[in-house]
Design an enzyme around this catalytic site. Structure first.
Site, short mmCIF file in Angstrom:
data_model
loop_
_atom_site.label_atom_id
_atom_site.label_comp_id
_atom_site.label_asym_id
_atom_site.label_seq_id
_atom_site.Cartn_x
_atom_site.Cartn_y
_atom_site.Cartn_z
N ASN A 15 0.90 -1.12 0.23
CA ASN A 15 -0.10 0.03 0.02
C ASN A 15 0.97 1.43 -0.09
O ASN A 15 1.60 1.57 1.14
CB ASN A 15 -0.82 -0.07 1.09
CG ASN A 15 -1.81 1.14 1.30
OD1 ASN A 15 -1.52 2.10 0.96
ND2 ASN A 15 -3.16 0.89 1.81
N GLY A 17 0.29 4.50 0.36
CA GLY A 17 0.42 5.41 1.34
C GLY A 17 0.78 4.88 2.57
O GLY A 17 1.30 5.75 3.36
N ASP A 72 -0.19 -4.28 10.27
CA ASP A 72 -1.38 -4.61 10.11
C ASP A 72 -2.34 -3.64 10.98
O ASP A 72 -2.03 -3.50 12.04
CB ASP A 72 -1.72 -6.17 10.34
CG ASP A 72 -2.74 -6.63 9.69
OD1 ASP A 72 -2.82 -6.65 8.23
OD2 ASP A 72 -4.02 -6.91 10.15
N SER A 73 -3.15 -2.89 10.07
CA SER A 73 -3.82 -1.84 10.62
C SER A 73 -5.30 -2.02 10.15
O SER A 73 -5.74 -2.65 9.42
CB SER A 73 -3.26 -0.59 10.52
OG SER A 73 -2.85 -0.51 8.95
N PHE A 154 -4.27 8.68 3.42
CA PHE A 154 -4.65 7.61 2.60
C PHE A 154 -5.95 6.97 3.27
O PHE A 154 -6.28 7.57 4.14
CB PHE A 154 -3.72 6.83 2.18
CG PHE A 154 -3.44 5.68 3.19
CD1 PHE A 154 -2.35 6.13 4.24
CD2 PHE A 154 -3.67 4.53 3.35
CE1 PHE A 154 -1.86 5.25 5.25
CE2 PHE A 154 -3.44 3.67 4.51
CZ PHE A 154 -2.42 3.95 5.36
N ASP A 157 -8.78 8.20 6.13
CA ASP A 157 -8.42 9.72 6.72
C ASP A 157 -9.29 10.71 6.40
O ASP A 157 -9.56 11.28 7.23
CB ASP A 157 -7.01 10.14 6.08
CG ASP A 157 -5.77 9.18 6.75
OD1 ASP A 157 -6.17 8.48 7.98
OD2 ASP A 157 -4.69 9.16 6.41
N LYS A 177 -0.05 14.27 11.39
CA LYS A 177 -0.63 12.80 11.58
C LYS A 177 0.47 11.82 12.39
O LYS A 177 -0.04 11.05 13.05
CB LYS A 177 -0.94 12.33 10.04
CG LYS A 177 -1.49 11.04 10.17
CD LYS A 177 -1.80 10.54 8.86
CE LYS A 177 -2.36 8.90 8.91
NZ LYS A 177 -2.68 8.06 7.77
N HIS A 182 -2.32 6.17 14.96
CA HIS A 182 -1.71 4.67 15.59
C HIS A 182 -0.62 3.96 14.75
O HIS A 182 0.06 3.35 15.64
CB HIS A 182 -3.07 3.73 14.86
CG HIS A 182 -3.48 3.87 13.46
ND1 HIS A 182 -3.58 5.32 12.83
CD2 HIS A 182 -3.46 3.02 12.68
CE1 HIS A 182 -3.93 5.32 11.63
NE2 HIS A 182 -3.74 3.66 11.38
N ARG A 183 -0.29 4.38 13.74
CA ARG A 183 1.17 4.00 13.14
C ARG A 183 2.29 4.62 13.85
O ARG A 183 3.26 3.96 13.96
CB ARG A 183 1.04 4.24 11.57
CG ARG A 183 2.12 3.92 10.68
CD ARG A 183 1.84 3.46 9.36
NE ARG A 183 0.89 2.69 9.03
CZ ARG A 183 -0.61 3.18 8.93
NH1 ARG A 183 -0.78 4.48 8.46
NH2 ARG A 183 -1.40 2.16 8.52
P1 ITT Z 1 -0.12 -4.12 3.22
O1 ITT Z 1 -0.75 -5.27 3.83
O2 ITT Z 1 0.57 -4.55 1.90
O3 ITT Z 1 0.70 -3.35 3.88
P2 ITT Z 1 -2.86 -3.17 3.19
O4 ITT Z 1 -3.59 -1.67 2.93
O5 ITT Z 1 -3.51 -4.35 2.70
O6 ITT Z 1 -1.30 -3.31 2.84
P3 ITT Z 1 -3.67 -3.89 5.93
O7 ITT Z 1 -4.17 -5.12 5.51
O8 ITT Z 1 -3.16 -3.53 7.06
O9 ITT Z 1 -2.71 -3.11 4.66
O10 ITT Z 1 -5.16 -2.84 5.73
C1 ITT Z 1 -5.04 -1.49 6.43
C2 ITT Z 1 -6.19 -0.92 5.94
O11 ITT Z 1 -6.73 0.06 6.91
C3 ITT Z 1 -5.98 0.12 4.71
O12 ITT Z 1 -5.89 -0.36 3.59
C4 ITT Z 1 -6.88 1.43 5.05
O13 ITT Z 1 -8.03 1.02 4.41
C5 ITT Z 1 -7.00 1.22 6.56
N1 ITT Z 1 -5.89 2.09 7.19
C6 ITT Z 1 -4.76 1.70 8.04
N2 ITT Z 1 -4.34 2.65 8.25
C7 ITT Z 1 -4.80 3.96 7.78
C8 ITT Z 1 -4.54 5.23 8.07
O14 ITT Z 1 -3.47 5.91 8.74
N3 ITT Z 1 -5.43 6.08 7.37
C9 ITT Z 1 -6.56 5.56 6.67
N4 ITT Z 1 -6.81 4.42 6.48
C10 ITT Z 1 -6.15 3.39 7.09
#
Ligand code: ITT
Length: 202
Positions: A15, A17, A72-73, A154, A157, A177, A182-183
Site C-alpha cells: 500500500n 500510502g 497490519d492496521s 490515505f 483519513d 498525523k 496509530h501507526r
Molecule cells: P499491506 O498489507 O501491503 O501493508 P494493506 O492496505 O492491505 O497493505 P492492511 O491489511 O493492514 O494493509 O489494511 C489496512 C487498511 O486499513 C488500509 O488499506 C486502510 O484502508 C486502513 N488504514 C490503515 N491505516 C490507515 C490510516 O493511517 N489512514 C487511513 N486508513 C488506514
C-alpha cells in the site's frame, strides 16, 4: 569527512500510502521499498492483526535477505461492532478504491447519529532474515465524520476526525498525523526493538 552508513531497512507494504508513512518514521535508516527488491507473495490475511503483521515482515525479510518492517492496521467503528477492523482494506467488496471504501462506510453509518466513535489500530512488526521478530501496537481514537474532508494521508483519513482535533486526519500535516496516528505510536513503541534487532543502540 566520513559518513557512517545508515542501516538498511525494507518497508514491507504493498500500500503506497502506508509505505510512505512507515518510511518517514525511520529517518535514521536507509529505507528501501519492497517493489523492485524481490517478488513477495503475502499469504491471505486473517483476523489477527499481530499475526498478520509478523507474517508480512517475516515473509519479506526471508525474500529480500534484509530486515523488514510491516504493519497490519484497520479502522474499528463502534456502531458496527468493531468492523471493518482487520478487514478494512477489503471493506465494501472487491474492486473499490480508498474513496469507494470510505463512501461504503458513510453509507453503512447513514442512520447512525454522531458522534460515531471509532479508532484506528496498528500492529507494527520488525523481522530479520534469520527469523527473529518483534511487535508493538498503537491506536488513535476519534469519530467518523458525515462527509469527506481533506486530501492528505490515505484510506479512511478523509472521514476520520481524531479526538481533540477539529480537522479530519486527511487535513492534518504529515508531521501532525505521524505524531498522533496509530501507526506513529506503534512504530515509536517498536523503535528500540528495531534498533536492537539491527544491532544499533536505541
Ligand atoms: P499491506 O498489507 O501491503 O501493508 P494493506 O492496505 O492491505 O497493505 P492492511 O491489511 O493492514 O494493509 O489494511 C489496512 C487498511 O486499513 C488500509 O488499506 C486502510 O484502508 C486502513 N488504514 C490503515 N491505516 C490507515 C490510516 O493511517 N489512514 C487511513 N486508513 C488506514
Amino acid at each position: 569527512m566520513s559518513r557512517v552508513a545508515r542501516p538498511r531497512l525494507v518497508v514491507a507494504s504493498q500500500n503506497p500510502g502506508k509505505a510512505r508513512e512507515i518510511g518517514r518514521l525511520f529517518p535514521d535508516y536507509e529505507v528501501l521499498s519492497l517493489a523492485g527488491l524481490a517478488p513477495v507473495d503475502f499469504p491471505e490475511e486473517g483476523g489477527d492483526y499481530a499475526e498478520n503483521a509478523r507474517t508480512k515482515a517475516l515473509v519479506a525479510a526471508r525474500a529480500t535477505g534484509l530486515p523488514c518492517v510491516a504493519d497490519d492496521s484497520g479502522l474499528e467503528v463502534e456502531a458496527l461492532g468493531g468492523a471493518p477492523g482487520p478487514y478494512s482494506a477489503r471493506y465494501g467488496g472487491p474492486g473499490l478504491d480508498d474513496r469507494g471504501r470510505y463512501e461504503a462506510l458513510l453509507g453503512a453509518l447513514r442512520d447512525v447519529a454522531p458522534p460515531r466513535r471509532a479508532r484506528f489500530v496498528c500492529h507494527a512488526a520488525v523481522a530479520t532474515p534469520d527469523g527473529r521478530s518483534a511487535l508493538a501496537e498503537g491506536a488513535c481514537r476519534g469519530e467518523i465524520l458525515e462527509s469527506a474532508h481533506g486530501e492528505g494521508g490515505f484510506g479512511y483519513d478523509p472521514v476520520f476526525r481524531p479526538e481533540g482535533h477539529q480537522r479530519s486526519m486527511a487535513e492534518l500535516s504529515r508531521e501532525e498525523k505521524d505524531a498522533l496516528s496509530h501507526r506513529g505510536r506503534a512504530f515509536e513503541a517498536l523503535r528500540r526493538e528495531v534498533a536492537a534487532l539491527l544491532g544499533r543502540d536505541g
